[in-house]
Scaffold this motif. Structure first.
Motif, PDB file in Angstrom:
ATOM      1  N   UNK A   1       0.820  -1.221   0.000  1.00  0.00           N
ATOM      2  CA  UNK A   1       0.000   0.000   0.000  1.00  0.00           C
ATOM      3  C   UNK A   1       0.856   1.274   0.000  1.00  0.00           C
ATOM      4  N   UNK A   2       2.161   1.137  -0.187  1.00  0.00           N
ATOM      5  CA  UNK A   2       3.073   2.282  -0.075  1.00  0.00           C
ATOM      6  C   UNK A   2       2.695   3.426  -1.014  1.00  0.00           C
ATOM      7  N   UNK A   3       2.571   3.171  -2.311  1.00  0.00           N
ATOM      8  CA  UNK A   3       2.305   4.243  -3.271  1.00  0.00           C
ATOM      9  C   UNK A   3       0.957   4.923  -2.986  1.00  0.00           C
ATOM     10  N   UNK A   4      -0.050   4.118  -2.681  1.00  0.00           N
ATOM     11  CA  UNK A   4      -1.372   4.672  -2.392  1.00  0.00           C
ATOM     12  C   UNK A   4      -1.349   5.540  -1.135  1.00  0.00           C
ATOM     13  N   UNK A   5      -0.698   5.036  -0.084  1.00  0.00           N
ATOM     14  CA  UNK A   5      -0.685   5.812   1.167  1.00  0.00           C
ATOM     15  C   UNK A   5       0.183   7.063   1.047  1.00  0.00           C
ATOM     16  N   UNK A   6       1.291   6.983   0.318  1.00  0.00           N
ATOM     17  CA  UNK A   6       2.141   8.168   0.123  1.00  0.00           C
ATOM     18  C   UNK A   6       1.386   9.222  -0.681  1.00  0.00           C
ATOM     19  N   UNK A   7       0.618   8.775  -1.647  1.00  0.00           N
ATOM     20  CA  UNK A   7      -0.153   9.694  -2.463  1.00  0.00           C
ATOM     21  C   UNK A   7      -1.247  10.361  -1.634  1.00  0.00           C
ATOM     22  N   UNK A   8      -1.934   9.591  -0.788  1.00  0.00           N
ATOM     23  CA  UNK A   8      -3.021  10.127   0.039  1.00  0.00           C
ATOM     24  C   UNK A   8      -2.493  11.146   1.053  1.00  0.00           C
ATOM     25  N   UNK A   9      -1.303  10.923   1.558  1.00  0.00           N
ATOM     26  CA  UNK A   9      -0.733  11.819   2.574  1.00  0.00           C
ATOM     27  C   UNK A   9       0.098  12.941   1.965  1.00  0.00           C
TER      28      UNK A   9
END
Length: 136
Positions: free
Chosen positions: A37-45
């Motif tokens: 989930x790294x890319x998704x969570x980095x994008x959301x934050x």
């Protein structure tokens, strides 16, 4: 959204289009060396991507290129071997064909003689044995 996240998402999208990764989760895990989930969570934050992550991506791409180069070299060797074997087989086939042609020409008198009825063949053989008739 920061520029590095957009860049990684663009890279991920392009790699998905090319079939090099299956999803963002696959990209995050295999290409970035992080959790799925790294890319998704980095994008959301809207977080900054560490340099190590970009370096890991570059390393994975370089490793993939090296792996592909090795695979291509192996396939080239195999293709070369198949081309050589094919040529040898074609040469052998030509050799066998010439041999069969030569053998059939050589066997032709025997084949003609074997088509003559037995009693006549016996007479011809005895005449030949006495030297009265010459075989063509």
């Amino acid at each position: 959204m920061n520029n590095e996240i957009e860049f990684l998402e663009t890279v991920c999208e392009r790699m998905q289009q090319l079939g090099l990764v299956q999803s963002k989760a696959d990209f995050s895990a295999r290409m970035l060396g992080k959790g799925q989930s790294y890319l998704t969570s980095m994008s959301a934050r809207d977080r900054k991507v560490p340099d190590e992550v970009i370096a890991h991506l570059a390393g994975q791409l370089q490793d993939g290129i090296a792996h592909d180069d090795a695979a291509l070299a192996g396939l080239h060797e195999e293709a070369t071997r198949h081309e050589r074997d094919r040529k040898h087989r074609a040469d052998m086939l030509e050799w066998v064909s010439r041999h069969r042609t030569t053998e059939s020409v050589r066997d032709e008198p025997r084949q003609r003689l074997s088509s003559i009825p037995l009693s006549l063949r016996e007479k011809l053989s005895s005449w030949l044995a006495r030297g009265r008739m010459v075989m063509p």
